[in-house]
Design an enzyme around this catalytic site. Structure first.
Site, PDB file in Angstrom:
ATOM      1  N   SER A  74       0.499  -1.437   0.072  1.00 19.10           N
ATOM      2  CA  SER A  74       0.130   0.134   0.097  1.00 19.10           C
ATOM      3  C   SER A  74       0.548   1.375   0.174  1.00 19.10           C
ATOM      4  O   SER A  74       2.157   1.241   0.759  1.00 19.10           O
ATOM      5  CB  SER A  74      -0.868  -0.152   1.160  1.00 19.10           C
ATOM      6  OG  SER A  74      -1.055   1.700   1.454  1.00 19.10           O
TER       7      SER A  74
ATOM      8  N   TYR B  78      -1.494  -1.270  10.770  1.00 18.96           N
ATOM      9  CA  TYR B  78      -1.762  -1.196   8.833  1.00 18.96           C
ATOM     10  C   TYR B  78      -0.503  -0.285   8.364  1.00 18.96           C
ATOM     11  O   TYR B  78      -0.129  -1.304   7.658  1.00 18.96           O
ATOM     12  CB  TYR B  78      -3.399  -0.209   8.562  1.00 18.96           C
ATOM     13  CG  TYR B  78      -3.323  -0.740   6.826  1.00 18.96           C
ATOM     14  CD1 TYR B  78      -3.517  -2.017   6.886  1.00 18.96           C
ATOM     15  CD2 TYR B  78      -2.840  -0.203   5.876  1.00 18.96           C
ATOM     16  CE1 TYR B  78      -3.505  -2.335   4.951  1.00 18.96           C
ATOM     17  CE2 TYR B  78      -3.558   0.251   5.471  1.00 18.96           C
ATOM     18  CZ  TYR B  78      -3.644  -1.344   4.327  1.00 18.96           C
ATOM     19  OH  TYR B  78      -3.658  -1.406   2.708  1.00 18.96           O
TER      20      TYR B  78
END
Length: 252
Positions: free
Chosen positions: A134, A147
């Protein structure tokens, strides 16, 4: 093998691989959804599809996936590390169990699965690993601390493994995704008004550009033109400036 294959990017990758005539091992927690997808892909493309309904945050169930990857009688030519989860909120306020699950799925599970499959790939002189990371790996991420940190681990691992395997016929590609309409943010409980006003990507576009980069032997890819333009800037900005930008985004 595609983890997190029941929806979003994982499902899109499974569909595009099946359309190319690639046999699949689909892994996710939702066995009923996986079975429905597998039946559809078998009927539409005539490919062999195995279903492994597993919770990869469970040690023994993850070990089952490892055993399948290491099975010398059923070699896996491509591992897609896509399974993931996240929560939204201040780190100190979130349940530890959920944060541990996020770290496991985004960092430790890909490490375990890649370690299980890589020796055989190197011995054969062929194979590939596709890591779905990401853009969050580049940034401090208030309200998504675990995350972002675990994706940074995955990105660093993927970049290094691409170097280590370069002379062995094995391709390792890490995908730095931006906002993707996969249902991930809704499941994580991230309010829509907290998300940046940038172009959203379709899972199909992410899957297509990811597979293209893997075939081309590129160690990393950033799907979507807007994110490709932003990525190199984020990499060179001073950390103090990144923190200021992120802080303003979250205060807006």
């Amino acid at each position: 093998m595609v983890t997190g294959a029941s929806s979003g990017i994982g499902e899109a990758l499974a569909r595009q691989l099946a359309a190319r005539g690639v046999g699949l091992v689909l892994v996710a927690r939702r066995g009923d959804v996986l079975k429905q997808l597998a039946d559809e892909l078998r009927e539409r493309h005539g490919v062999h599809v195995d279903v492994l309904p597993l919770d990869l945050t469970d040690d023994e169930q993850c070990a089952e996936a490892e055993r399948r990857l290491a099975d010398p009688h059923r070699p896996v030519e491509l591992l897609v590390n896509n399974a993931g989860s996240s929560g939204s909120g201040l780190f100190a306020d979130l349940p530890l169990k959920r944060e541990l699950q996020t770290a496991l799925l985004s960092a430790i599970v890909p490490l375990r699965l890649t370690h299980a499959v890589l020796p055989a790939m190197i011995a054969r002189g062929s194979g590939g690993v596709l890591n779905i990371s990401s853009m969050s790996a580049l940034l401090p991420r208030p309200r998504s601390a675990t995350y972002g940190a675990s994706k940074a681990f995955l990105s660093s691992l993927g970049e290094t493994l691409a170097m280590e395997t370069a002379g062995h016929g094995v391709r390792v590609t890490t995908v730095h995704t931006g906002l993707t309409r996969s249902g991930f943010h809704q499941a994580a409980g991230v309010p829509a008004d907290r998300l940046p006003d940038m172009k959203w990507l379709a899972p199909e576009q992410v899957a297509q550009e990811s597979l293209g980069a893997l075939v081309a032997g590129r160690p990393a890819v950033v799907p979507g033109r807007a994110y490709r333009l932003r990525y190199p800037v984020l990499r060179v900005l001073p950390r103090w400036l990144l923190r200021r930008i992120v802080r303003r985004e979250h205060q807006a």
